[in-house]
Write an enzyme that holds these catalytic residues in place. Structure first.
Site, PDB file in Angstrom:
ATOM      1  N   TYR A 123     -93.172  53.086  23.193  1.00 21.22           N
ATOM      2  CA  TYR A 123     -92.391  51.907  23.533  1.00 21.22           C
ATOM      3  C   TYR A 123     -91.257  51.726  22.524  1.00 21.22           C
ATOM      4  O   TYR A 123     -91.398  52.072  21.348  1.00 21.22           O
ATOM      5  CB  TYR A 123     -93.257  50.647  23.503  1.00 21.22           C
ATOM      6  N   TYR A 162    -100.563  57.479  26.331  1.00 27.13           N
ATOM      7  CA  TYR A 162    -100.548  57.393  24.874  1.00 27.13           C
ATOM      8  C   TYR A 162    -101.931  56.987  24.366  1.00 27.13           C
ATOM      9  O   TYR A 162    -102.712  56.332  25.078  1.00 27.13           O
ATOM     10  CB  TYR A 162     -99.483  56.412  24.383  1.00 27.13           C
ATOM     11  N   ARG A 172    -104.406  55.545  27.177  1.00 25.06           N
ATOM     12  CA  ARG A 172    -103.970  54.762  28.324  1.00 25.06           C
ATOM     13  C   ARG A 172    -103.327  55.687  29.344  1.00 25.06           C
ATOM     14  O   ARG A 172    -102.523  56.544  29.008  1.00 25.06           O
ATOM     15  CB  ARG A 172    -102.920  53.713  27.919  1.00 25.06           C
ATOM     16  N   HIS A 175     -98.414  54.071  32.881  1.00 25.23           N
ATOM     17  CA  HIS A 175     -98.377  52.797  33.595  1.00 25.23           C
ATOM     18  C   HIS A 175     -97.064  52.086  33.344  1.00 25.23           C
ATOM     19  O   HIS A 175     -96.363  52.347  32.366  1.00 25.23           O
ATOM     20  CB  HIS A 175     -99.548  51.895  33.172  1.00 25.23           C
ATOM     21  N   HIS A 177     -95.661  48.008  33.278  1.00 27.54           N
ATOM     22  CA  HIS A 177     -96.035  46.596  33.291  1.00 27.54           C
ATOM     23  C   HIS A 177     -95.134  45.823  34.241  1.00 27.54           C
ATOM     24  O   HIS A 177     -93.929  46.073  34.297  1.00 27.54           O
ATOM     25  CB  HIS A 177     -95.911  45.996  31.886  1.00 27.54           C
TER      26      HIS A 177
END
Length: 252
Positions: A123, A162, A172, A175, A177
């Protein structure tokens, strides 16, 4: 400018939208329990006492109202909206779908905000110290409005998985959000989109908190081959369901 309604005002976002009906009560059994020790973060975040149920006021049943000119031309294009000296690296994809309420009625002019990791699973956030490469041309966030039929679309780079410190060696799944604002505050939804065929979905402790297989399938975007862009992008279809109103729509 974003318009809000107070308890002494009324406004409709669409002439065929039943803006004044009360929202139906949420089915709490369809959602994960707040306290799920397998998902470690929930241990500190979840309430220990039963929640208090309040009757929604008009302020919660109406607004906010979003106007198209408030959004930038590239807000729904995550491939270009942060690019500086080139395009981001990764698999180019298009995500589209319909926002409807639980009665199957479209929710027009809903605001969708999306944020995600880049292709390496990182991120753009100062607290993300994962060793994945930080792409200088990818910001990882965007927004869009649904049209009169409740349809939305955006273009992005497929995020990478990640690792995270829930348990040892847990990852995870890829994906995106979502934050969705519909016709009223009581319709607000924050959730995640996963991708069809990802083996990490079934192993994810967050996904395991979901009570049923049908609910899990509702979080998985399906490959929409007819809508893929040849020599450019794969396309995924992801429909979103919000709470519905008890009011009856009229036909003009």
């Amino acid at each position: 400018m974003i318009f809000f309604l107070n308890d002494n005002m009324t406004m409709s976002k669409s002439p065929n939208n039943a803006a004044f009906g009360a929202f139906v009560q949420r089915d709490v059994l369809a959602h994960p329990p707040a306290y799920t020790p397998g998902y470690k973060t929930s241990v500190l975040r979840s309430p220990r006492n039963a929640l208090i149920a309040n009757v929604p006021t008009l302020s919660e049943s109406t607004g906010p109202i979003f106007l198209p000119h408030e959004l930038g031309a590239a807000d729904n294009d995550l491939i270009t909206n942060f690019a500086h000296d080139g395009l981001p690296i990764g698999e180019r994809i298009v995500v589209h779908g319909f926002v409807r309420d639980e009665f199957g009625r479209p929710v027009p002019n809903a605001l969708l905000e999306v944020w995600q990791a880049n292709a390496s699973g990182r991120y753009r956030h100062k607290k993300d110290q994962y060793l994945g490469t930080l792409d200088p041309n990818f910001g990882g966030c965007g927004r869009m409005l649904t049209d009169a039929n409740g349809h939305y679309v955006f273009r992005t780079i497929k995020p990478g998985p990640y690792p995270w410190r829930n348990q040892i060696n847990e990852w995870r799944p890829a994906h995106i959000h979502f934050s969705v604002n519909g016709d009223g505050w009581a319709q607000r939804l924050i959730s995640q989109l996963y991708f069809e065929g990802d083996p990490l979905i079934a192993q994810c402790p967050i996904v395991r908190t979901i009570p049923g297989e049908e609910q899990v399938r509702g979080l998985i975007a399906l490959l929409d081959k007819p809508e893929c862009k040849p020599m450019d992008s794969l396309t995924y279809r992801f429909d979103i369901t919000l709470r519905g109103r008890r009011a009856t729509w009229f036909e003009r």
